[in-house]
Design an enzyme around this catalytic site. Structure first.
Site, PDB file in Angstrom:
ATOM      1  N   HIS A 112     -15.775  29.725  26.635  1.00  0.00           N
ATOM      2  CA  HIS A 112     -14.476  29.348  26.050  1.00  0.00           C
ATOM      3  C   HIS A 112     -13.324  29.966  26.849  1.00  0.00           C
ATOM      4  CE1 HIS A 112     -15.739  27.143  22.413  1.00  0.00           C
ATOM      5  NE2 HIS A 112     -16.793  27.945  22.429  1.00  0.00           N
TER       6      HIS A 112
ATOM      7  N   ASP B  31     -19.530  32.849  21.402  1.00  0.00           N
ATOM      8  CA  ASP B  31     -20.131  31.596  20.923  1.00  0.00           C
ATOM      9  C   ASP B  31     -20.294  30.581  22.045  1.00  0.00           C
ATOM     10  OD1 ASP B  31     -17.279  31.598  20.956  1.00  0.00           O
ATOM     11  OD2 ASP B  31     -17.260  29.681  19.909  1.00  0.00           O
ATOM     12  N   GLU B  32     -21.255  29.706  21.857  1.00  0.00           N
ATOM     13  CA  GLU B  32     -21.413  28.490  22.650  1.00  0.00           C
ATOM     14  C   GLU B  32     -21.352  28.719  24.166  1.00  0.00           C
ATOM     15  OE1 GLU B  32     -19.654  25.286  19.497  1.00  0.00           O
ATOM     16  OE2 GLU B  32     -18.182  26.379  20.647  1.00  0.00           O
ATOM     17  N   CYS B  33     -22.133  29.710  24.636  1.00  0.00           N
ATOM     18  CA  CYS B  33     -22.157  29.988  26.078  1.00  0.00           C
ATOM     19  C   CYS B  33     -23.308  29.203  26.684  1.00  0.00           C
ATOM     20  CB  CYS B  33     -22.310  31.493  26.290  1.00  0.00           C
ATOM     21  SG  CYS B  33     -20.848  32.366  25.720  1.00  0.00           S
TER      22      CYS B  33
END
Ligand code: TNX
Length: 508
Positions: free
Chosen positions: A231, A312-314
């Site tokens: 992100h 998150d969301e790596c």
């Protein structure tokens, strides 16, 4: 009578409440206060004036007569708790901290009731204290930017429901929203854009200090998040040398084509809302020094105990790189005397630094490794913040007709559904002592204005705040009761011009 018969229209519902005679307010009613709760008393006087037109004088003292409001701050260990009673002709509030007194005044505001020729405080005898220490909301100011005035208003609106933490999601792929000394391009360049060509913006040091101070005056802590190591596309716009090239998965490609959005380009502003393609250069010393600098600065301007590092969301990052990054970022935060918070995926990090708080965003019925990842924080001596996305995510649509919002979290989330969960019943093997509290996040891909924020938060946020505050087995902890108590909030929202969602599931 004792709770069980008609509910007093309060949200969150108090730990114990029974009806009692009303107290009529008149033009000579005063607020008598201990010196230590004078600030809270002035806020109460302002709130009563705004709602009723009655301007009550605030006086330090304790000789209450009929129609007065008396705040007594005395010794004791009530902490955030308080007592409130109306049975002696005046309103008597007892607390042992200014915070407890402040929550009592929020209860009192909800007890204000108009009658034929004036206003009363609805009669009650209340003894109250929260179930969890952390009752949070999150606002994503990265996808769309919101001004200091917008944030101040949101703080005021949610504080009425005893929310005491506002998590600000300050950075994401689409924009960097906080000035960091020594790194001017973050705000000169990477703050200028937002989703779908929105105008962008950022908080100067003075802006951030104003938000922190305003929150503090409402007994609320600001929890800043710098989302890393993914992100972080906005970093590539400001300082390309600290960012990897985007990793474009099939999922990112498909989503972009479905939404008609461009794919992210290294070093260029990104205005779509795909996730999981960006990363900072993990293991590169210059990059790690930059990240360390950012976290130390954010810690230095944040009086609260927590700093959120994201995590998150790596999706394009190896497990090894992810672990080494999170360990180092958490250690930096710990050495600045703050407690790190990370989204629950960081539970897969080997040697997670002890005490790290995990924020669970899986479903109410956990899928895949989500529960195990959440439990890892508890096993490492930390705690959990519960934000089940299929209930607590305020950016989900209410139903398929909602103008804004997303629906990936198991479809739209009705008001009833947003209230149908218990923080201790999601991750097996944990109980209240492992849970710091609850949080209602509001991601802003489709949210552009303060009215949009309010439409998604109200009426769902008050129920989620109740889940964080009220006893798990309370008689009023059920949808038919909340439903009627939400309807009773309408007059205050109308008076405050709150843009709430007037769904047909509630008898407004
Ligand atoms: C998932 S939940 C995200 C955010 C999005 C959100 C939209 C989480 C930790 N990450 O990046 O904005 O979904 O609902």
């Amino acid at each position: 009578m004792i709770s069980g018969d008609t509910a007093i229209p309060l949200i969150p519902y108090p730990a114990a409440a029974q009806s009692a005679p009303d107290v009529r307010l008149h033009t000579t009613s005063r607020i008598l206060t201990s010196a230590a709760s004078e600030a809270e008393s002035h806020l109460l006087a302002d709130a009563i004036a705004a709602r009723t037109g009655l301007r009550l004088e605030v006086v330090v003292g304790h000789d209450a007569v009929a129609g007065d409001i008396l705040l007594v701050l005395g010794p004791g260990d009530l902490d955030e708790g308080y007592g409130l009673r109306t049975d002696a002709g005046h309103v008597r509030i007892t607390a042992s901290t200014p915070t407890g007194a402040y929550w009592a005044t929020q209860t009192l505001r909800q007890l204000l009731a108009p009658d034929t020729d004036g206003w009363s405080v609805r009669g009650a005898i209340i003894s109250d204290a929260p179930r969890f220490a952390y009752r949070g909301a999150m606002l994503d100011v990265a996808r769309h930017f919101f001004s200091v005035a917008d944030v101040r208003r949101y703080i005021d609106l949610i504080s009425a429901y005893k929310v005491n933490a506002l998590h600000l999601h300050l950075t994401d792929d689409q924009g960097w929203r906080l000035e960091i000394p020594g790194w001017p391009r973050l705000t000169e360049v990477a703050a200028a854009t937002a989703v779908d060509g929105g105008v962008g913006g950022f908080y100067t040091a003075a802006d951030f200090a104003e938000i922190v101070a305003h929150a503090a005056s409402r007994h609320m802590t600001i929890v800043p998040e710098i989302d890393t190591p993914g992100h972080t596309h906005a970093v590539s716009v400001a300082y390309p040398e600290f960012a990897e090239r985007p990793v474009i998965s099939d999922a990112v490609r498909e989503q972009a084509s479905e939404l008609g959005q461009d794919l992210p380009e290294y070093g260029e502003a990104y205005t779509g809302w795909g996730v999981g393609f960006s990363s900072v250069r993990i293991g590169d010393e210059a990059t790690e020094a930059f990240i360390g600098d950012v976290f130390r600065h954010v810690a230095s301007i944040s009086p609260g105990p927590w700093i959120h590092l994201g995590g998150d969301e790596c999706l394009g990052i190896s497990a090894e790189d992810f672990s080494s990054f999170v360990r180092r970022a958490a250690a930096t935060i710990l050495s600045a005397d703050k407690t790190p918070i990370a989204w629950h995926e960081a539970g897969k990090v080997s040697d997670l630094p002890a005490g790290t708080v995990g924020q669970y965003w899986g479903f109410r019925t956990p899928e895949g490794d989500h529960a195990a990842e959440a439990r890892a924080f508890v096993d490492a001596g930390g705690a959990l913040i519960m934000s089940p996305s299929d209930a607590a995510y305020l950016d989900m649509k209410y139903d398929e007709h909602t103008r804004i919002g997303l629906d990936w979290a198991d479809g739209p989330t009705s008001v009833e559904s947003s209230y149908a969960w218990d923080p201790a019943m999601i991750v097996e093997g944990i109980d209240d002592s492992d849970i710091l509290g609850v949080e209602a996040p509001l991601w802003t891909e489709t949210v552009r204005t303060p009215a949009d924020i309010e439409t998604l938060a109200f009426p769902r946020l008050p129920g989620i705040a109740e889940i964080g505050w009220s006893p798990r087995d309370g008689v009023q902890r059920r949808w038919p009761s909340l439903r009627s108590r939400l309807a009773a909030q309408e007059a205050a929202w109308v008076a405050d011009s709150v843009h709430f969602h007037r769904g047909e599931d509630i008898a407004w």
